[in-house]
Design an enzyme around this catalytic site. Structure first.
Site, PDB file in Angstrom:
ATOM      1  N   GLY A  39       0.796  -1.223   0.000  1.00  0.00           N
ATOM      2  CA  GLY A  39       0.000   0.000   0.000  1.00  0.00           C
ATOM      3  C   GLY A  39       0.827   1.271   0.000  1.00  0.00           C
ATOM      4  O   GLY A  39       2.003   1.278  -0.384  1.00  0.00           O
ATOM      5  N   SER A 145      -6.084   5.707   1.387  1.00  0.00           N
ATOM      6  CA  SER A 145      -6.285   7.135   1.116  1.00  0.00           C
ATOM      7  C   SER A 145      -5.394   7.566  -0.049  1.00  0.00           C
ATOM      8  O   SER A 145      -4.484   6.844  -0.446  1.00  0.00           O
ATOM      9  CB  SER A 145      -5.906   7.938   2.358  1.00  0.00           C
ATOM     10  OG  SER A 145      -4.533   7.733   2.655  1.00  0.00           O
ATOM     11  N   GLY A 185       4.752  17.205   4.786  1.00  0.00           N
ATOM     12  CA  GLY A 185       5.376  18.412   4.237  1.00  0.00           C
ATOM     13  C   GLY A 185       6.709  18.700   4.905  1.00  0.00           C
ATOM     14  O   GLY A 185       7.702  19.019   4.231  1.00  0.00           O
ATOM     15  N   GLU A 203       1.606  27.657   5.321  1.00  0.00           N
ATOM     16  CA  GLU A 203       0.638  26.917   6.151  1.00  0.00           C
ATOM     17  C   GLU A 203      -0.527  27.839   6.533  1.00  0.00           C
ATOM     18  O   GLU A 203      -0.328  28.979   6.934  1.00  0.00           O
ATOM     19  CB  GLU A 203       1.361  26.381   7.394  1.00  0.00           C
ATOM     20  CG  GLU A 203       0.507  25.913   8.543  1.00  0.00           C
ATOM     21  CD  GLU A 203      -0.394  24.718   8.230  1.00  0.00           C
ATOM     22  OE1 GLU A 203       0.075  23.762   7.589  1.00  0.00           O
ATOM     23  OE2 GLU A 203      -1.576  24.768   8.626  1.00  0.00           O
ATOM     24  N   VAL A 237      -2.065  29.731  -0.313  1.00  0.00           N
ATOM     25  CA  VAL A 237      -1.692  29.850  -1.730  1.00  0.00           C
ATOM     26  C   VAL A 237      -2.981  30.014  -2.525  1.00  0.00           C
ATOM     27  O   VAL A 237      -3.832  29.127  -2.517  1.00  0.00           O
ATOM     28  CB  VAL A 237      -0.924  28.599  -2.210  1.00  0.00           C
ATOM     29  CG1 VAL A 237      -0.616  28.707  -3.699  1.00  0.00           C
ATOM     30  CG2 VAL A 237       0.359  28.425  -1.423  1.00  0.00           C
ATOM     31  N   MET A 318      -4.426   9.210  10.217  1.00  0.00           N
ATOM     32  CA  MET A 318      -3.994   8.402   9.070  1.00  0.00           C
ATOM     33  C   MET A 318      -2.567   7.935   9.322  1.00  0.00           C
ATOM     34  O   MET A 318      -1.597   8.587   8.932  1.00  0.00           O
ATOM     35  CB  MET A 318      -4.121   9.211   7.793  1.00  0.00           C
ATOM     36  CG  MET A 318      -5.566   9.428   7.398  1.00  0.00           C
ATOM     37  SD  MET A 318      -5.698  10.184   5.780  1.00  0.00           S
ATOM     38  CE  MET A 318      -7.430   9.953   5.425  1.00  0.00           C
ATOM     39  N   HIS A 321       0.469   2.363  11.754  1.00  0.00           N
ATOM     40  CA  HIS A 321       0.295   1.465  12.916  1.00  0.00           C
ATOM     41  C   HIS A 321      -1.148   1.465  13.402  1.00  0.00           C
ATOM     42  O   HIS A 321      -1.606   0.469  13.964  1.00  0.00           O
ATOM     43  CB  HIS A 321       1.276   1.823  14.033  1.00  0.00           C
ATOM     44  CG  HIS A 321       1.439   3.295  14.269  1.00  0.00           C
ATOM     45  ND1 HIS A 321       2.172   4.098  13.453  1.00  0.00           N
ATOM     46  CD2 HIS A 321       0.929   4.104  15.209  1.00  0.00           C
ATOM     47  CE1 HIS A 321       2.137   5.336  13.896  1.00  0.00           C
ATOM     48  NE2 HIS A 321       1.373   5.374  14.963  1.00  0.00           N
ATOM     49  N   HIS A 444      22.073   3.761  32.178  1.00  0.00           N
ATOM     50  CA  HIS A 444      22.820   5.007  32.049  1.00  0.00           C
ATOM     51  C   HIS A 444      24.083   4.754  31.239  1.00  0.00           C
ATOM     52  O   HIS A 444      24.753   3.744  31.467  1.00  0.00           O
ATOM     53  CB  HIS A 444      23.206   5.530  33.436  1.00  0.00           C
ATOM     54  CG  HIS A 444      24.054   6.765  33.378  1.00  0.00           C
ATOM     55  ND1 HIS A 444      23.517   7.994  33.045  1.00  0.00           N
ATOM     56  CD2 HIS A 444      25.386   6.958  33.575  1.00  0.00           C
ATOM     57  CE1 HIS A 444      24.494   8.899  33.061  1.00  0.00           C
ATOM     58  NE2 HIS A 444      25.637   8.292  33.372  1.00  0.00           N
TER      59      HIS A 444
END
Ligand SMILES: Cc1cc2nc3c(=O)[nH]c(=O)nc-3n(C[C@H](O)[C@H](O)[C@H](O)COP(=O)(O)OP(=O)(O)OC[C@H]3O[C@@H](n4cnc5c(N)ncnc54)[C@H](O)[C@@H]3O)c2cc1C
Length: 465
Positions: A39, A145, A185, A203, A237, A318, A321, A444
């Site tokens: 996919g 999607s 993006g 944005e 835009v 979206m 997992h 550590h």
């Protein structure tokens, strides 16, 4: 031949569900229209983007970071075709791996485009145009999607591109403008900036990664700005004109004034939309919502008995997992078992440098819900391992319920935050308190000690700050 389950789509939702169904002894087929399995995630999403993020980070470090560590290199050069070839090899290895898992779990891979002819019947048109029908007790929609296209910014595959095309450019653009400051993006903007592009991100909302904890998002913005990425927030835009090798953009800013930007490539990464388009859902009465997502109940059942849906094609984040865990839970429920997904413990990661990883609620959500919380913070600048690595940017923020001390959210900006968030996700899943994490011994020097220190800080007793 009749199946117990026919799955439509072989992305993380579909292929994971198919393998689990095979394990449970169901007779299962998985129909995929693309030539390879995996996919969006394996072919044009998570995997190729992470391969390029890794390679581009090494390139930048070799150019600028190694000298400081006492490693002198001369003549560091970008070999983009080799970088792309490596990315393609990683993808092929993993997609072939799914085919191997299908064999192991007796999942039948049906090549072709599926349509639901009726409950219990899936029509498949194979790549040669021949159609056949599969009979089945249950159908699982996992059709995923596709990128959202904006009006006036139609993808042309060369100058105005989607994320798929931005993963395979022949050369770094001189000027790359990215529309959308979400994970995709920022990740692809980072790749091309590291490889030499000037990057501007436009944005609509007032900050990057909307929906994530604002304090941490602001820190990420600053880190990316320091690296040279420019942001135009509250900006839209309005149009883009392509002439030869140049795109001229008209951008309307928050002061309502317009200005022109120029780019050789414009990446539109404003999100993805559910893709049930080819399934003929309206004809069989499967309900979709206003955003085209398949509507399901808590058991992933659609409005038509025997038809289920998981992954990007239904509501929710979206994420690969999330799709995988839904696929497993859905199949287990179909098989009469107790499948379940805890939506309060799904990590989200932005794989920039530094990485931003998050699980559970944000400080803003806590306020909006009127929850009383205590917050602990710890910077990587005070973490010994981060110091040894020379990677001290960022911090850990832990949000715990003020009365019960239960951990409600953890947000990490820093090196390997994508790995560090797993401990926080398990803690939330197990209903742990900040005290539980604070009293767990962490090796550590390691980065996870920053999480322990943030847990101590919830109670005002951080030991290394
Ligand atoms: C650039 C990019 C980077 C990403 N990075 C990450 C990341 O780092 N981590 C993360 O968690 N998520 C990431 N994602 C998101 C992730 O890829 C998706 O959330 C995930 O792939 C969704 O899985 P899915 O199974 O629901 O759908 P998809 O992976 O979209 O798979 C659906 C499949 O169904 C097939 N299909 C559709 N209709 C039909 C039909 N009618 N017949 C037959 N087959 C059909 C499609 O061809 C496709 O193979 C990224 C996405 C992009 C684009």
């Amino acid at each position: 031949m009749s199946y117990d389950l026919v799955i439509i789509g072989a992305g993380p939702g579909g292929y994971t569900a198919a393998n689990r169904a095979g394990q449970l002894g169901l007779r299962v087929a998985c129909v995929e229209k693309d030539p390879t399995l995996g996919g969006t995630c394996l072919n044009v999403g998570c995997i190729p983007s992470k391969a390029l993020l890794h390679s581009s980070e090494l390139y930048e470090e070799a150019r600028e970071g190694f000298a400081e560590q006492g490693v002198k290199l001369s003549g560091v050069e970008l070999d983009l075709p080799a970088m792309m070839k490596r990315k393609a090899k990683v993808v092929t290895t993993l997609t072939r791996g799914i085919a191997g898992l299908f064999k192991k779990n007796a999942v039948e891979w049906v090549k072709g485009t599926a349509r639901i002819a009726a409950p219990g019947r899936v029509a498949v048109t194979d790549p040669d145009g021949a159609t056949r029908e599969l009979e089945t007790k249950a159908i699982l929609i996992a059709s995923g999607s596709v990128p959202i296209e904006l009006p006036g910014l139609a993808f042309d595959g060369e100058r105005i591109v989607d994320s798929t095309r931005a993963l395979e450019l022949d050369a770094p653009p001189n000027e790359l403008v990215v529309v959308g400051a979400g994970a995709i993006g920022l990740e692809l903007g980072s790749v091309w900036r590291r490889l030499g592009s000037k990057v501007t991100v436009v944005e609509l909302t007032p900050g990057a990664v909307p929906g994530m904890d604002r304090e941490m998002a602001k820190l990420l913005e600053r880190a990316l700005q320091k690296q040279g990425i420019k942001f135009l927030f509250e900006s839209k835009v309005e149009s883009a004109a392509v002439a030869g090798e140049r795109v001229t953009l008209t951008v309307r800013g928050k002061d309502d004034a317009t200005k022109e930007l120029f780019a050789d490539v414009l990446l539109v990464a404003v999100g993805r939309r559910a893709y049930p388009d080819l399934l003929g859902l309206a004809d069989v009465g499967v309900e979709t919502d206003a955003r085209g997502r398949v509507v399901v109940d808590a058991h992933y059942a659609t409005s038509v008995p025997g038809v289920y849906a998981v992954g990007d094609v239904i509501a929710g984040p979206m994420l690969a997992h999330k799709a995988e865990d839904e696929g497993v839970a859905c199949v287990e429920l179909i098989a009469g078992k107790a499948g379940h997904v805890n939506y309060d413990a799904i990590p989200v990661v932005v794989y920039t440098y530094p990485e931003l990883a998050s699980v559970g609620i944000t400080e803003e959500q806590a306020k909006a819900d009127g929850r009383e919380v205590r917050i602990g913070r710890f910077p990587f600048a005070a973490n010994a391992r981060a110091k040894t690595m020379g990677r001290i940017e960022g911090s850990v923020k832990m949000i715990a319920d003020a009365k019960t001390d239960r951990i409600l959210g953890v947000h990490i900006l820093g090196p390997q935050a994508s790995d560090l968030i797993a401990e926080a996700a398990v803690a939330i899943e197990m209903g742990a308190s900040s005290e539980d994490v604070a009293r767990s011994t962490h090796a550590h020097p390691t980065l996870p000690e920053a999480l322990k220190e943030a847990a101590l800080a919830v109670d005002g007793r951080s030991l290394n700050m």
